[in-house]
Enzyme design. Structure first.
Site, PDB file in Angstrom:
ATOM      1  N   ASP A  23       0.860  -1.281  -0.080  1.00 43.18           N
ATOM      2  CA  ASP A  23      -0.177   0.018  -0.056  1.00 43.18           C
ATOM      3  C   ASP A  23       0.872   1.204   0.151  1.00 43.18           C
ATOM      4  O   ASP A  23       1.575   1.456   0.926  1.00 43.18           O
ATOM      5  CB  ASP A  23      -0.839  -0.034   1.156  1.00 43.18           C
ATOM      6  CG  ASP A  23      -1.674   1.232   1.402  1.00 43.18           C
ATOM      7  OD1 ASP A  23      -1.915   2.245   0.454  1.00 43.18           O
ATOM      8  OD2 ASP A  23      -2.437   1.333   2.382  1.00 43.18           O
ATOM      9  N   GLU A 187      -7.465   0.398  -4.545  1.00 45.19           N
ATOM     10  CA  GLU A 187      -7.357   0.147  -2.897  1.00 45.19           C
ATOM     11  C   GLU A 187      -8.758  -0.421  -2.281  1.00 45.19           C
ATOM     12  O   GLU A 187      -8.650  -1.415  -1.567  1.00 45.19           O
ATOM     13  CB  GLU A 187      -6.987   1.383  -2.245  1.00 45.19           C
ATOM     14  CG  GLU A 187      -5.659   1.824  -2.399  1.00 45.19           C
ATOM     15  CD  GLU A 187      -5.380   3.164  -2.419  1.00 45.19           C
ATOM     16  OE1 GLU A 187      -6.228   4.017  -1.965  1.00 45.19           O
ATOM     17  OE2 GLU A 187      -4.066   3.660  -2.718  1.00 45.19           O
TER      18      GLU A 187
HETATM   19  P1  ADP Z   1      -3.242   6.951   3.391  1.00 41.37           P
HETATM   20  O1  ADP Z   1      -4.024   5.991   2.656  1.00 41.37           O
HETATM   21  O2  ADP Z   1      -3.620   8.440   2.952  1.00 41.37           O
HETATM   22  O3  ADP Z   1      -1.840   6.902   3.309  1.00 41.37           O
HETATM   23  P2  ADP Z   1      -3.980   6.103   6.199  1.00 41.37           P
HETATM   24  O4  ADP Z   1      -4.905   5.136   5.983  1.00 41.37           O
HETATM   25  O5  ADP Z   1      -2.649   5.665   6.552  1.00 41.37           O
HETATM   26  O6  ADP Z   1      -3.523   7.158   5.041  1.00 41.37           O
HETATM   27  O7  ADP Z   1      -4.270   7.065   7.039  1.00 41.37           O
HETATM   28  C1  ADP Z   1      -3.856   8.344   7.344  1.00 41.37           C
HETATM   29  C2  ADP Z   1      -4.625   9.327   8.172  1.00 41.37           C
HETATM   30  O8  ADP Z   1      -5.148   8.615   9.271  1.00 41.37           O
HETATM   31  C3  ADP Z   1      -3.696  10.298   8.855  1.00 41.37           C
HETATM   32  O9  ADP Z   1      -4.538  11.488   8.595  1.00 41.37           O
HETATM   33  C4  ADP Z   1      -3.911  10.329  10.394  1.00 41.37           C
HETATM   34  O10 ADP Z   1      -3.681  11.437  11.028  1.00 41.37           O
HETATM   35  C5  ADP Z   1      -5.117   9.232  10.483  1.00 41.37           C
HETATM   36  N1  ADP Z   1      -5.343   8.797  11.509  1.00 41.37           N
HETATM   37  C6  ADP Z   1      -4.417   7.679  12.073  1.00 41.37           C
HETATM   38  N2  ADP Z   1      -4.551   7.072  13.193  1.00 41.37           N
HETATM   39  C7  ADP Z   1      -5.958   7.882  13.766  1.00 41.37           C
HETATM   40  C8  ADP Z   1      -6.458   7.966  14.729  1.00 41.37           C
HETATM   41  N3  ADP Z   1      -6.379   7.123  15.662  1.00 41.37           N
HETATM   42  N4  ADP Z   1      -7.553   8.891  14.882  1.00 41.37           N
HETATM   43  C9  ADP Z   1      -7.866   9.767  13.971  1.00 41.37           C
HETATM   44  N5  ADP Z   1      -6.885   9.568  12.647  1.00 41.37           N
HETATM   45  C10 ADP Z   1      -5.950   8.876  12.741  1.00 41.37           C
HETATM   46 MG    MG Z   2      -4.927   4.401   2.148  1.00 45.91          MG
END
Ligand code: ADP
Ligand code: MG
Length: 615
Positions: A23, A187
């Site tokens: 991912d 995804e």
């Molecule tokens: P991406 O797919 O864009 O790489 P992710 O699925 O890893 O992103 O999600 C990242 C987002 O999730 C970030 O904005 C992060 O701040 C948020 N995030 C991660 N953990 C938490 C949480 N416990 N509560 C709220 N938001 C969260």
């Molecule tokens: Mg993602």
């Protein structure tokens, strides 16, 4: 942890390589595999148990890179050398991203607005593909370290709305990192695979995948029947995610703090504290902290109010996706939560309330996509033959025909891989070439759509107009990349191209194009009718004028004058763009000239009869 086989001839061990699932996220990236013993997908973790690698690359003075958490720690101290959210720049030109340039604390080069963006760090320039490849290399090393075997094959996921340019850029980044990218998958499809929903034979279900990450939002409606996945519709907003929640909170605080936007380091610190607060509020009612020595605080209630408009936008998109799929909420059998931002209680509750059912959140929402990619990798490795994947195209694909009309070969939301073809012919006698212009979009006129590619089919042997048979075929492969070919069937002359556009559409543009196609639907029908009438009239004029020069002899002077008169009136109607009058005049001219043609045929027949003896 691949299969181990023994070469019977030599008795040596053959280590079969594991294909990994990756991912490559805007915010976080991670790598997963399917374990051979348990047959379960598993995110690979470092010794601290962490699976997520922040998608951040830091460059030191010498150009050496650090990726992940150590790079994230340098965001505040060295904003200009620390690159985040590079996925937003994949396959994009500066023009595409200029309105968001303020979002990036690092330097995006804007000397050539139509070219792919470059990022300047120190004296060096990097493409988003290179930057992504550093992240992928880090993941590869990490996997090799943990698995103790080389890793060279991967499945990488992309948002459903990624266009050709963005998919191609992702594939290139993989290649640059030394990975053979066997498949690029969407995804939401991966997330469904991770949950193994409907994978059992004889079951059928309809699933909504709600993915709110750091930078992108996707809602997809899928059906899964007998292990076959089919995406019914996709909707979303690639400029909506957890980053935006951080931003609204940061803006809220900065109303009091009054720090200038130009202080990039302060802005970064504000952003990081806002994210920290947001995460804290997913499990607590209050947050307090400090930014540049000043106290800040927020309650969950206040935070919910700040982000309500963002959450509302995702819910609206859910409604649109259902509408596109032709389904009612009640027909959804399962809702899958994907992306770190779905940990926010307001998000989870809003989605549950909208669909009127409990949502799937058993797996870590920020890991499910990688887990699904691993399942897909396992399918490709031949270890899992129960499932098959079908994805859809986000926009219609077609070619330009007479009068600048869009002729759709593959409609929007078609399943891929997909092949479609249609026959076209020449308009002029002896026409030796044909230009094939490929467009993407929903409007009736190509000028309102986006040109993907253009090529000339040359070397068509001389034939009268309408005789050549040019078969144009479109093939979208499993990665969503389009190949276009054209063949003149009588002569076998052929030409083909892979459509790899210079840069892609932003997802906002994709949405705008879809929206435009709805708001302009009426205009488009009118314009199409006008263009068709004009084209027909022009052909009629051509034929008539040719006739007048060639067969003057069979016509009287009055007839010639009358015909010229009607020709002029028809030409006037064409330049007035008056569809009804064009059609009317076309009829009149047709009625006048039809008897002339008959006269010529009669004459020809008489000539032919002359030579024959009639007994
Ligand atoms: P991406 O797919 O864009 O790489 P992710 O699925 O890893 O992103 O999600 C990242 C987002 O999730 C970030 O904005 C992060 O701040 C948020 N995030 C991660 N953990 C938490 C949480 N416990 N509560 C709220 N938001 C969260
Ligand atoms: Mg993602």
């Amino acid at each position: 942890m691949g299969k181990v086989a023994i070469n019977i001839a030599t008795g040596s061990l053959l280590q079969e390589e594991t294909i990994v699932g990756i991912d490559l996220g805007t915010t976080n990236s991670l790598i997963a595999i399917v374990k051979t013993d348990t047959r379960q997908p598993l995110a690979l973790r470092d010794i601290d148990g962490l699976a997520l690698v922040p998608s951040i690359v830091h460059f030191d003075q010498n150009g050496n890179t650090t990726v992940g958490n150590p790079a994230k720690e340098l965001l505040v101290a060295e904003p200009e050398r620390t690159i985040y959210s590079v996925k937003r720049l994949m396959g994009k030109s500066y023009k595409d991203v200029s309105k968001d340039a303020g979002f990036f604390a690092y330097n995006i080069i804007d000397d050539d607005t139509d070219a792919l963006v470059k990022i300047q760090v120190g004296q060096k320039f990097y493409s988003p593909i290179e930057l992504s490849s550093y992240i992928l290399k880090e993941l590869k090393h990490r996997a090799e370290h943990i698995l103790k075997t080389s890793v060279t094959k991967a499945v990488i996921t992309v948002p459903a709305y990624f266009n050709d340019a963005q998919r191609q850029a992702t594939r290139d980044a993989g290649r640059l990192a030394g990975l053979d990218v066997l498949r690029i998958i969407n995804e939401p499809t991966a997330a469904s695979l991770a949950y193994g929903l409907g994978a059992k034979q004889g079951t059928e279900s309809t699933i909504a995948v709600y993915d709110l990450g750091g930078g992108t939002f996707d809602i997809s409606i899928l059906t899964i029947s007998n292990g076959i996945f089919e995406v019914l519709s996709t909707n979303g907003d690639t400029y909506l995610g957890g980053d935006d929640m951080d931003r609204v909170l940061a803006q809220h605080w900065n109303k009091e703090l009054g720090m200038p936007d130009s202080d990039k380091s302060a802005m970064q610190q504000l952003r990081i504290t806002a994210e920290e607060a947001k995460k804290h509020l997913s499990g607590n009612d209050n947050f307090s902290g400090t930014i540049n020595g000043k106290q800040v605080s927020i309650t969950r209630q206040q935070f919910n109010e700040l982000i309500q408009p963002l959450v509302d936008r995702t819910i609206t998109a859910c409604g649109n996706a259902l509408r596109d799929a032709g389904l009612k909420k009640e027909q959804i059998d399962a809702v899958v939560m994907v992306g770190g931002s779905t940990r926010v209680p307001l998000v989870k509750n809003s989605v549950r309330d909208f669909f009127g059912r409990e949502v799937h959140d058993e797996l870590n929402p920020d890991e499910v996509v990688a887990l699904g990619a691993a399942v897909q990798a396992d399918i490709l490795a031949g270890n899992n033959t129960e499932m098959l994947l079908l994805d859809v195209t986000p926009l219609s694909l077609g070619i330009e025909t007479m009068g600048g009309l869009m002729d759709v070969l593959i409609p929007r939301n078609s399943k891929i891989p997909m092949k479609a073809g249609r026959q076209y012919t020449t308009q002029k006698d002896g026409q030796g070439g044909m230009r094939i212009s490929v467009f993407q979009g929903e409007r009736d006129l190509v000028q309102d759509n986006r040109k993907l590619a253009e090529f000339n089919l040359t070397g068509i042997p001389g034939m009268p107009a309408g005789m050549a048979k040019v078969e144009v075929s479109f093939l979208i492969d499993a990665d969503g990349i389009l190949k276009v070919s054209a063949t003149e069937l009588r002569s076998g002359v052929a030409q083909s191209i892979d459509v790899k556009p210079q840069y892609g559409l932003t997802d906002e543009e994709v949405e705008k194009m879809l929206l435009d196609s709805l708001t302009h639907a009426k205009d488009d029908i009118k314009t199409r009718a006008l263009v068709e009438a004009t084209t027909e009239a022009q052909q009629m004029l051509d034929v008539t004028e040719k006739f007048l020069t060639k067969h003057r002899a069979v016509l009287t002077d009055e007839e010639i004058e009358l015909t010229n008169q009607r020709i002029q009136i028809l030409q006037q109607a064409i330049s007035d763009k008056d569809k009804d009058r064009i059609q009317q005049e076309l009829e009149i001219l047709n009625d006048i000239s039809r008897p002339y043609a008959e006269r010529v045929m009669d004459a020809a027949l008489k000539d032919a009869m002359k030579g024959k003896k009639v007994i």
